[in-house]
Design a protein around this motif. Structure first.
Motif, mmCIF file in Angstrom:
data_model
loop_
_atom_site.group_PDB
_atom_site.id
_atom_site.type_symbol
_atom_site.label_atom_id
_atom_site.label_comp_id
_atom_site.label_asym_id
_atom_site.label_seq_id
_atom_site.Cartn_x
_atom_site.Cartn_y
_atom_site.Cartn_z
ATOM 1 N N MET A 1 0.850 -1.168 0.000
ATOM 2 C CA MET A 1 0.000 0.000 0.000
ATOM 3 C C MET A 1 0.897 1.233 0.000
ATOM 4 O O MET A 1 1.797 1.341 0.822
ATOM 5 N N PRO A 2 0.666 2.152 -0.922
ATOM 6 C CA PRO A 2 1.485 3.375 -0.962
ATOM 7 C C PRO A 2 1.155 4.305 0.197
ATOM 8 O O PRO A 2 0.107 4.177 0.841
ATOM 9 N N ASP A 3 2.051 5.232 0.463
ATOM 10 C CA ASP A 3 1.801 6.243 1.481
ATOM 11 C C ASP A 3 0.616 7.101 1.074
ATOM 12 O O ASP A 3 0.320 7.267 -0.110
ATOM 13 N N ARG A 4 -0.056 7.638 2.061
ATOM 14 C CA ARG A 4 -1.184 8.535 1.826
ATOM 15 C C ARG A 4 -0.701 9.764 1.045
ATOM 16 O O ARG A 4 0.412 10.241 1.259
ATOM 17 N N PRO A 5 -1.541 10.281 0.136
ATOM 18 C CA PRO A 5 -1.151 11.480 -0.608
ATOM 19 C C PRO A 5 -0.869 12.643 0.349
ATOM 20 O O PRO A 5 -1.539 12.785 1.374
ATOM 21 N N LEU A 6 0.123 13.452 0.032
ATOM 22 C CA LEU A 6 0.438 14.601 0.873
ATOM 23 C C LEU A 6 -0.670 15.640 0.824
ATOM 24 O O LEU A 6 -0.918 16.349 1.786
ATOM 25 N N ASP A 7 -1.337 15.732 -0.315
ATOM 26 C CA ASP A 7 -2.421 16.692 -0.520
ATOM 27 C C ASP A 7 -3.660 15.963 -0.991
ATOM 28 O O ASP A 7 -3.592 15.189 -1.943
ATOM 29 N N ALA A 14 -1.528 5.396 -11.303
ATOM 30 C CA ALA A 14 -1.594 4.895 -12.679
ATOM 31 C C ALA A 14 -1.627 6.021 -13.706
ATOM 32 O O ALA A 14 -1.578 5.767 -14.905
ATOM 33 N N ALA A 15 -1.723 7.260 -13.241
ATOM 34 C CA ALA A 15 -1.762 8.432 -14.120
ATOM 35 C C ALA A 15 -2.896 8.340 -15.140
ATOM 36 O O ALA A 15 -2.712 8.606 -16.325
ATOM 37 N N GLU A 47 -1.692 0.762 -11.850
ATOM 38 C CA GLU A 47 -1.581 0.222 -13.202
ATOM 39 C C GLU A 47 -1.975 -1.242 -13.250
ATOM 40 O O GLU A 47 -2.600 -1.697 -14.193
ATOM 41 N N ASN A 48 -1.571 -2.019 -12.256
ATOM 42 C CA ASN A 48 -2.004 -3.406 -12.186
ATOM 43 C C ASN A 48 -1.812 -3.890 -10.763
ATOM 44 O O ASN A 48 -1.061 -3.310 -10.001
ATOM 45 N N VAL A 49 -2.507 -4.930 -10.423
ATOM 46 C CA VAL A 49 -2.462 -5.451 -9.055
ATOM 47 C C VAL A 49 -1.672 -6.744 -8.973
ATOM 48 O O VAL A 49 -1.732 -7.449 -7.981
ATOM 49 N N GLY A 50 -0.928 -7.044 -10.040
ATOM 50 C CA GLY A 50 -0.134 -8.258 -10.053
ATOM 51 C C GLY A 50 -0.988 -9.449 -10.436
ATOM 52 O O GLY A 50 -2.131 -9.330 -10.838
#
Length: 60
Positions: A1-7, A14-15, A47-50
């Motif tokens: 799980m990535p870190d929470r967005p700063l903002d 995934a842009a 982008e993908n979950v593996g």
């Protein structure tokens, strides 16, 4: 799980969202999250979950 967005509440890893879409979602979530302590809304795109190949055809 990535870190929470700063903002805000949107992390578009995934842009797939435009800046305007991220801003719109953040504004909407900020409005709604203020109204309740029981539920919070956030969005994470990846982008993908593996795992195996995707069954989703891009562009559909």
């Amino acid at each position: 799980m990535p870190d929470r967005p700063l903002d805000g509440n949107v992390l578009d890893a995934a842009a797939v969202l435009t800046t305007a879409q991220e801003q719109e979602l953040n504004s909407l979530f900020d409005e709604r999250n203020v109204d309740t302590d029981m539920a919070r809304v956030a969005v994470l795109t990846v982008e993908n979950v593996g795992g195996g190949p995707s069954r989703i055809t891009p562009g559909r």
